[in-house]
Motif scaffolding. Structure first.
Motif, PDB file in Angstrom:
ATOM      1  N   PRO A   1       0.937  -1.470   0.146  1.00 44.73           N
ATOM      2  CA  PRO A   1       0.186   0.303   0.162  1.00 44.73           C
ATOM      3  C   PRO A   1       0.788   1.406   0.305  1.00 44.73           C
ATOM      4  N   PRO A   2       0.782   2.003  -0.914  1.00 44.83           N
ATOM      5  CA  PRO A   2       1.318   3.405  -0.642  1.00 44.83           C
ATOM      6  C   PRO A   2       0.998   4.443   0.274  1.00 44.83           C
ATOM      7  N   CYS A   3       2.372   4.162   0.957  1.00 48.35           N
ATOM      8  CA  CYS A   3       2.071   5.884   1.990  1.00 48.35           C
ATOM      9  C   CYS A   3       3.290   6.482   1.413  1.00 48.35           C
ATOM     10  N   GLN A   4       2.184   7.771   0.928  1.00 48.72           N
ATOM     11  CA  GLN A   4       3.137   8.929   0.343  1.00 48.72           C
ATOM     12  C   GLN A   4       3.283  10.039   1.519  1.00 48.72           C
ATOM     13  N   GLY A   5       2.749  10.116   2.424  1.00 53.74           N
ATOM     14  CA  GLY A   5       2.666  10.344   3.168  1.00 53.74           C
ATOM     15  C   GLY A   5       3.657  10.528   4.020  1.00 53.74           C
TER      16      GLY A   5
ATOM     17  N   VAL B   1      11.503   1.313   3.581  1.00 61.81           N
ATOM     18  CA  VAL B   1      11.537   1.621   5.564  1.00 61.81           C
ATOM     19  C   VAL B   1      11.552   2.385   6.152  1.00 61.81           C
ATOM     20  N   ASP B   2      11.108   3.990   5.199  1.00 60.19           N
ATOM     21  CA  ASP B   2      11.009   4.435   6.837  1.00 60.19           C
ATOM     22  C   ASP B   2       9.031   4.302   7.468  1.00 60.19           C
ATOM     23  N   ILE B   3       8.635   3.490   6.360  1.00 61.00           N
ATOM     24  CA  ILE B   3       7.008   2.693   7.895  1.00 61.00           C
ATOM     25  C   ILE B   3       7.355   2.237   8.836  1.00 61.00           C
ATOM     26  N   VAL B   4       8.916   2.052   8.654  1.00 65.20           N
ATOM     27  CA  VAL B   4       9.780   1.901  10.454  1.00 65.20           C
ATOM     28  C   VAL B   4      10.124   2.467  11.406  1.00 65.20           C
ATOM     29  N   LYS B   5       9.855   3.911  10.097  1.00 64.25           N
ATOM     30  CA  LYS B   5      10.735   4.833  10.652  1.00 64.25           C
ATOM     31  C   LYS B   5      10.262   6.672  11.519  1.00 64.25           C
ATOM     32  N   PHE B   6       9.380   6.213   9.734  1.00 68.90           N
ATOM     33  CA  PHE B   6       8.552   7.646  10.309  1.00 68.90           C
ATOM     34  C   PHE B   6       8.267   7.900  11.271  1.00 68.90           C
ATOM     35  N   ALA B   7       7.902   8.328  12.251  1.00 68.58           N
ATOM     36  CA  ALA B   7       6.959   8.788  13.447  1.00 68.58           C
ATOM     37  C   ALA B   7       7.617   7.915  14.545  1.00 68.58           C
ATOM     38  N   LYS B   8       8.476   6.933  14.868  1.00 67.07           N
ATOM     39  CA  LYS B   8       8.724   6.429  15.611  1.00 67.07           C
ATOM     40  C   LYS B   8       8.356   4.877  15.238  1.00 67.07           C
ATOM     41  N   GLY B   9       8.212   5.123  13.453  1.00 67.69           N
ATOM     42  CA  GLY B   9       7.734   3.680  13.555  1.00 67.69           C
ATOM     43  C   GLY B   9       5.988   3.387  13.520  1.00 67.69           C
ATOM     44  N   PHE B  10       5.011   4.611  13.780  1.00 71.42           N
ATOM     45  CA  PHE B  10       3.807   4.292  14.327  1.00 71.42           C
ATOM     46  C   PHE B  10       3.281   3.508  13.356  1.00 71.42           C
TER      47      PHE B  10
ATOM     48  N   GLN C   1      -4.472   4.147   2.512  1.00 74.23           N
ATOM     49  CA  GLN C   1      -4.288   2.717   2.325  1.00 74.23           C
ATOM     50  C   GLN C   1      -3.504   1.438   2.751  1.00 74.23           C
ATOM     51  N   LEU C   2      -2.825   2.148   3.941  1.00 74.11           N
ATOM     52  CA  LEU C   2      -2.523   1.608   4.643  1.00 74.11           C
ATOM     53  C   LEU C   2      -4.000   0.709   5.785  1.00 74.11           C
ATOM     54  N   VAL C   3      -4.807   1.548   6.137  1.00 75.51           N
ATOM     55  CA  VAL C   3      -5.634   1.602   6.363  1.00 75.51           C
ATOM     56  C   VAL C   3      -6.399   0.399   5.674  1.00 75.51           C
ATOM     57  N   VAL C   4      -6.894   0.454   4.318  1.00 74.44           N
ATOM     58  CA  VAL C   4      -7.673  -0.131   3.489  1.00 74.44           C
ATOM     59  C   VAL C   4      -7.357  -1.960   3.112  1.00 74.44           C
TER      60      VAL C   4
END
Length: 817
Positions: free
Chosen positions: A447-451, A494-503, A472-475
């Motif tokens: 799922p794209p997480c462009q944010g 990898v930013d999905i587990v880096k950005f905002a403390k990996g939220f 899209q992660l929720v979808v």
């Protein structure tokens, strides 16, 4: 004792079960009263002959000083993939029960609260051993339970029932007086609803249904009852759906090795991830087929359909796809194809039409022109007519009209053709044009997480899920929850587990666990599986309770991972613990991948050309295989074995002139152009002794943006790649202004096919769409060799032959077995 600790929850790891300083407390009567065995409620000694642990305790291991063991219970990092360091306190004798503080009676196997720091919730454990140390003090060995907030889920623990805890493998020794109160933790079946689990609590405080392991943030089935320490006779509820009881379901594929496993590829792009998964699974003799695929990009869908004619490819948003699935299930129910639901609502419309007086609301006769439905062709949810009216639509072929007159019509307006709709639904149900819950074996997707993109200056660090670009992660998780596949595999940057403390990574993991999926997270580098590319990606496995949670394949090639793993997920990198002892193949370079390809010019227009030259490396021999010769390929090979997509993005005349003046040597870039000077601090500046050079167009040879890029420190603008280099990643935009993408010897950027080679696409995989679109398809793809290795792992789990642990070693020379 603090040999194995929970990691602190404040840094994204595991909370130490006893991280606070423990004040001195007198253990009432233990020494004095243990001599008085008539008071059996105080101390009952275990005969040494019956105590399995006693010989270990008394084996002469060094005892640390009392001060280090009883005053403070500190924190310690646990190395990835290893057991916590074992530092046993020597035991003088063991007990089966003891009275703590003169008021709380603990027995072996009891659950209890353990003192934590001021303001913190008490920790939770099971007492698996009680003993007296040689120092005369009394200790207990705790096996720890985690609340969701103590695991890697952390800030997303609201997704998990607050009565649910997770059993860990971590055990350590602590002063007996750290125990505060007894409690009851009940083992329940994993595959049950929260309400059912709560009803099983009876008078218990918590329930547990999963184990949690720090390496790879793993949530998995509990071990069988007899492998869990402690007395479980009164705290375990048996169920056929519990843990690994459903082994027969996992093993059944052994009896029919070619049973078809159906996969749904969400956010499929051109299909690289599902292609690799299918190839890998089929190498292991599991017939995995991409049955459905969904993507919003029209050209990517066309590419996937071209290469996978067996796949039902849907060009729509994932949100609309989910709404469509729900409406499709209702339609199937209305025609009694599946259980539940009500008769189709259009029956009412049909009844109303029978009573129609033949005049519309304006008094005009309705029989002036009647359109009759010949056939229902397709179905979708959305607004295909672009009339700002979303809903369920059917594509209609009208009687006596050709395909060019086909139209999308809202189902609510087709009340007089129920027979045609029923025929379409029955045939679609039979051919599975859409999956129903239970139809899908595997869901994969990224799922794209462009944010969370570093290019997004307005990233929402405080609440990432409030950003529409991350929805899209929720979808994706909503679709998994609805369809309930046996396995799920999610890929992301990898930013999905880096950005905002990996939220967002924590959210995804929490969603899977809340759905009773086993889950784990791994970070894999493309080059480690036989590509000249450093790209690292996150892969999250999910598996139903009845399945074996798939492992991560360890690297096959000697590529040093670039950069560092995210601090928040530092135990998730898929690497060999002993890199020197691992048998790895030599790393691959750009030359190994593309040196056999024929030269083409900046303005090459041919879509397919002959190879011209023979392959020079093993990689080139493999990547050039025909479909029918590719390990793991199942299907019909209709390819003509020409070279497809060997076209570069055509540079404009100015950029082409600049590229022609870049020297053909390693490290060459715009810094080698006339008029540029490099200072001692490695920044560029204009050479005052050289007059600025201009192109025939009047534009400068060296553009200003190249001089100012990264404050003049970058060497990327108009940089040539070289044969013995490894690219950081394959890009989606083939422009040389801010990245190294020029061919080593030719005055052009790398072609679509050269980029596809760096991603591991077989040469037979043809792409469709404008050149820019094809670059995007390749750049956004999952590296095929990584997906292939994961597909092999999936097959091992399906067959029940996977080993224990989170990682495994692929067969030698994989995939050429």
């Amino acid at each position: 004792m603090t040999n194995s600790k929970r990691k602190s929850s404040s840094n994204g790891n595991i909370a130490d079960p006893a991280s606070a300083s423990v004040p001195e407390k007198k253990i009432k009567g233990v020494k004095e009263e243990k001599e008085d065995l008539s008071n059996a409620a105080v101390v009952v000694e275990v005969p040494a002959s019956n105590d399995r642990d006693s010989p270990v305790r008394i084996s002469g291991r060094k005892t640390e000083k009392k001060e280090e063991k009883t005053k403070t219970i500190g924190s310690a990092e646990i190395a990835k993939g290893t057991e916590p360091p074992k530092e046993f306190i020597q035991a003088k004798r063991h007990f089966t029960e003891a009275l703590v503080d003169g008021r709380v009676h603990f027995k072996l196997g009891d659950d209890g609260y353990v003192q934590a720091g001021e303001g913190e919730d008490s920790y939770i454990c099971r007492v698996v051993e009680m003993f007296e140390g040689l120092d005369g003090e009394s200790y207990f060995c705790a096996q720890w339970f985690y609340r969701a907030k103590d695991t890697v889920i952390q800030a997303c623990s609201n997704l998990i029932d607050d009565k649910r805890v997770f059993l860990s493998e971590i055990k350590d020794d602590n002063p007996l007086d750290c125990l505060i109160e007894k409690l009851k933790i009940v083992r329940v079946p994993l595959d049950a609803e929260v309400g059912t689990k709560r009803s099983m609590l009876s008078n218990g405080n918590y329930y547990y249904d999963m184990s949690y392991l720090v390496p790879f943030s793993t949530f998995q089935n509990l071990p069988p009852d007899n492998e869990v320490d402690g007395n479980e006779s009164d705290s375990t509820i048996s169920s056929e759906s519990d843990s690994n009881v459903a082994v027969a379901k996992v093993m059944k594929i052994k009896d029919d090795k070619r049973s078809v496993m159906r996969m749904l590829d969400l956010y499929s792009g051109c299909g690289a991830m599902s292609t690799g998964l299918c190839l890998g699974a089929n190498i292991a003799n599991v017939n995995l087929v991409t049955r459905w695929a969904v993507d919003l990009n029209t050209y990517a869908c066309e590419s996937l359909k071209l290469n996978h004619p067996e796949t039902e490819v849907r060009n729509e948003s994932a949100e609309d796809f989910l709404l469509l699935l729900k409406e499709w299930e209702k339609l199937c129910q209305s025609f009694s194809l599946v259980g539940g639901g009500d008769p189709m609502s259009v029956e009412k419309d049909e009844t109303e039409n029978e009573e129609d007086d033949g005049v519309d609301d304006n008094g005009v006769g309705l029989d002036e022109e009647i359109f009759e439905v010949e056939k229902v062709l397709s179905i979708c949810y959305g607004d295909p007519k672009e009339i700002k009216k979303r809903g369920l639509y059917l594509k209609i072929r009208w009687k006596n009209y050709g395909p060019e007159e086909d139209t999308w019509e809202p189902i609510d307006g087709l009340g007089d053709c129920q027979d045609k709709i029923k025929q379409f639904v029955v045939e679609g149900f039979s051919s599975k044009i859409l999956p129903l819950p239970g139809d899908v074996d595997v869901i994969c997707g990224g799922p794209p997480c462009q944010g969370i993109s570093g290019f997004n200056r307005f990233r929402n660090k405080e609440s990432p899920l409030d950003d529409e670009k991350n929805k899209q992660l929720v979808v994706y998780m909503d679709i998994v929850e609805y369809l309930k596949p046996r396995f799920a595999l999610m890929e992301n940057v990898v930013d999905i587990v880096k950005f905002a403390k990996g939220f967002l990574g924590r959210y995804a993991l929490g969603r899977l666990v809340s759905m009773n999926y086993q889950a784990r997270v791994g970070l894999m580098t493309a080059g480690s599986y036989g590509l000249p590319q450093f790209r690292m990606r996150m892969f999250m496995w999910g598996a139903r309770p009845s399945e074996k949670l798939p492992q991560y394949p360890l690297p096959t090639h000697n590529v040093v991972t670039r950069g560092v793993s995210p601090v928040e997920f530092d135990s998730n990198a898929v690497i060999h613990d002993d890199i020197k002892g691992a048998e790895l193949e030599k790393e691959l370079y750009i030359g190994d991948a593309i040196s056999d390809l024929p030269p083409v010019s900046n303005d090459e227009e041919r879509d397919k050309i002959p190879y011209g030259d023979t392959p020079k490396t093993e990689f080139q021999k493999f990547i050039r295989l025909k479909k029918k010769d590719m390990p793991g390929f199942v299907g019909i090979d209709s390819s003509d074995h020409l070279l497809y997509d060997h076209q570069p993005y055509k540079l404009n005349e100015d950029d082409y002139q600049r590229s022609c003046q870049i020297p053909k040597r390693k490290g060459a870039c715009f810094r080698d152009l006339k008029g540029v000077r490099v200072r001692d601090d490695n920044r560029v500046e204009w050479d005052p002794d050289v007059e600025r050079v201009y192109l025939p167009s009047g534009k400068p040879l060296v553009p200003d943006y190249a001089m100012s890029f990264v404050e003049g420190r970058s060497t990327k603008p108009f940089a040539r790649l070289w044969w013995d280099e490894i690219v950081p990643t394959v890009v989606t935009r083939a422009e040389p202004h801010n990245q190294a993408i020029l061919h080593p010897l030719q005055d052009r950027v790398l072609t679509i096919r050269e980029n596809a080679r760096l991603q591991g696409f077989p040469d037979y995989y043809k792409l469709l769409g404008p050149i820019k679109e094809r670059y995007m398809q390749v750049g956004n793809a999952v590296a095929v060799p990584v997906a292939r290795a994961l597909g092999y792992s999936l097959a091992m789990s399906c067959k029940g032959t996977a080993t224990e642990g989170a990682v495994f070693i692929l067969p030698k020379k994989f995939p050429n077995l």
